[in-house]
Motif scaffolding. Structure first.
Motif, PDB file in Angstrom:
ATOM      1  N   TYR A  93       0.807  -1.215   0.000  1.00  0.00           N
ATOM      2  CA  TYR A  93       0.000   0.000   0.000  1.00  0.00           C
ATOM      3  C   TYR A  93       0.842   1.268   0.000  1.00  0.00           C
ATOM      4  O   TYR A  93       0.313   2.378   0.079  1.00  0.00           O
ATOM      5  CB  TYR A  93      -0.943  -0.007   1.206  1.00  0.00           C
ATOM      6  N   ALA A  94       2.159   1.120  -0.070  1.00  0.00           N
ATOM      7  CA  ALA A  94       3.062   2.263  -0.157  1.00  0.00           C
ATOM      8  C   ALA A  94       3.441   2.498  -1.617  1.00  0.00           C
ATOM      9  O   ALA A  94       3.280   1.621  -2.467  1.00  0.00           O
ATOM     10  CB  ALA A  94       4.308   2.027   0.687  1.00  0.00           C
ATOM     11  N   MET A  95       3.962   3.680  -1.901  1.00  0.00           N
ATOM     12  CA  MET A  95       4.318   4.049  -3.274  1.00  0.00           C
ATOM     13  C   MET A  95       5.779   3.689  -3.532  1.00  0.00           C
ATOM     14  O   MET A  95       6.673   4.548  -3.516  1.00  0.00           O
ATOM     15  CB  MET A  95       4.063   5.538  -3.502  1.00  0.00           C
ATOM     16  N   THR A  96       6.017   2.414  -3.761  1.00  0.00           N
ATOM     17  CA  THR A  96       7.374   1.926  -3.995  1.00  0.00           C
ATOM     18  C   THR A  96       7.399   1.052  -5.245  1.00  0.00           C
ATOM     19  O   THR A  96       6.362   0.737  -5.823  1.00  0.00           O
ATOM     20  CB  THR A  96       7.887   1.115  -2.792  1.00  0.00           C
ATOM     21  N   ALA A  97       8.607   0.635  -5.635  1.00  0.00           N
ATOM     22  CA  ALA A  97       8.733  -0.184  -6.840  1.00  0.00           C
ATOM     23  C   ALA A  97      10.060  -0.914  -6.852  1.00  0.00           C
ATOM     24  O   ALA A  97      10.993  -0.577  -6.124  1.00  0.00           O
ATOM     25  CB  ALA A  97       8.610   0.694  -8.088  1.00  0.00           C
ATOM     26  N   ALA A  98      10.128  -1.932  -7.718  1.00  0.00           N
ATOM     27  CA  ALA A  98      11.360  -2.686  -7.948  1.00  0.00           C
ATOM     28  C   ALA A  98      11.877  -2.365  -9.341  1.00  0.00           C
ATOM     29  O   ALA A  98      11.103  -2.266 -10.299  1.00  0.00           O
ATOM     30  CB  ALA A  98      11.091  -4.180  -7.821  1.00  0.00           C
ATOM     31  N   HIS A  99      13.195  -2.198  -9.465  1.00  0.00           N
ATOM     32  CA  HIS A  99      13.846  -1.960 -10.749  1.00  0.00           C
ATOM     33  C   HIS A  99      15.154  -2.729 -10.755  1.00  0.00           C
ATOM     34  O   HIS A  99      15.786  -2.928  -9.717  1.00  0.00           O
ATOM     35  CB  HIS A  99      14.095  -0.460 -10.948  1.00  0.00           C
ATOM     36  N   LYS A 100      15.578  -3.156 -11.926  1.00  0.00           N
ATOM     37  CA  LYS A 100      16.777  -4.004 -12.012  1.00  0.00           C
ATOM     38  C   LYS A 100      18.055  -3.271 -11.637  1.00  0.00           C
ATOM     39  O   LYS A 100      18.941  -3.847 -11.007  1.00  0.00           O
ATOM     40  CB  LYS A 100      16.913  -4.572 -13.430  1.00  0.00           C
ATOM     41  N   THR A 101      18.183  -1.998 -12.025  1.00  0.00           N
ATOM     42  CA  THR A 101      19.484  -1.338 -11.900  1.00  0.00           C
ATOM     43  C   THR A 101      19.468   0.055 -11.283  1.00  0.00           C
ATOM     44  O   THR A 101      20.529   0.582 -10.963  1.00  0.00           O
ATOM     45  CB  THR A 101      20.161  -1.222 -13.285  1.00  0.00           C
TER      46      THR A 101
END
Length: 259
Positions: A93-101
């Motif tokens: 529910y938080a404004m986060t994300a996953a990215h490779k680099t």
């Protein structure tokens, strides 16, 4: 006698099997995103170079000027409240994300190219490791750009800077949990005597807020931990840790909240 091991027939069967296996895996990856998505691949433990499925990834030293187009996906409930790649606690529910680099702590604007809706997220995880996807959004971020139902969407992502500015800006005090999803505290001491713990608590309260004494069991005995605050990012905890050290409390350190 005729041999039953015709090499051309075996080759054809093998190729056909490989095609079906590939199709199954690709379809499965797509289906895992709907209705409850999941990251493809496993996440590394830190911000150094890492290997996933035989491929090396090298995180960037800086996100300055970074922009990228591709497919966004999202991940939710199976990973809620579990550790992210930078050791924070994932909050769907938080404004986060996953990215490779992209470096951890990078603030990124994500624009859904199908409806022009945007969201700002903070990178605190690694992924997605599936096909052409470039970013894995939290449930909240995916909802904000209206891609929950489809599971994926074409997006433009643009790096805005780092979370340092957000932490330094007092205007964000009430909303920082939207972006910061860790669970940390400062440990100042551990005692077998509750009186000693209370004495340290009294001293700490002269320079800090939210000081608590927490009883816990170890080897059949009761001990008392003195802790300061509860923080939604490791960086926030370190700031308070330094404040305590500057005021003479040298034996303090940041720990994960575990109660």
């Amino acid at each position: 006698m005729h041999s039953t091991s015709n090499p051309f027939r075996l080759l054809a069967v093998g190729l056909l099997g490989a095609i079906f296996l590939c199709a199954f895996l690709m379809g499965g990856c797509k289906e895992s995103r709907h209705p409850v998505p999941a990251p493809c691949g496993s996440e590394p433990a830190d911000d150094a170079a890492y290997e996933i499925d035989g491929r090396m990834y090298h995180p960037l030293e800086s996100a300055d000027g970074f922009s990228e187009q591709g497919v966004a996906s999202w991940y939710g409930d199976p990973f809620h409240e579990k550790k992210t790649a930078n050791s924070e606690i994932y909050n769907m529910y938080a404004m986060t994300a996953a990215h490779k680099t992209l470096p951890f702590g990078t603030m990124v604007e994500v624009k859904n190219l199908e409806n022009n809706k945007t969201a700002v997220v903070r990178i605190n995880d690694r992924g997605p490791f599936c096909r052409d996807r470039i970013i894995d959004l939290s449930h909240a971020a995916a909802q904000k750009i209206d891609m929950i139902a489809d599971g994926t969407a074409p997006v433009q992502i643009t790096a805005l800077g780092t979370d340092a500015a957000l932490l330094a800006d007092p205007r964000h005090t009430g909303s920082e949990s939207i972006y910061f999803t860790g669970d940390f505290t400062i440990q100042a001491g551990s005692f077998s005597s509750p009186e000693n713990a209370e004495n340290l608590k009294t001293s700490l309260e002269k320079v800090a807020n939210n000081v608590t004494v927490q009883a816990f069991q170890k080897d059949g005995r009761t001990f008392y931990r003195v802790r300061v605050g509860r923080f939604t990012s490791f960086k926030q905890a370190l700031q308070t840790q330094q404040h305590l050290m500057d005021n003479g409390f040298e034996n303090v350190y940041t720990v994960a909240w575990d109660l």
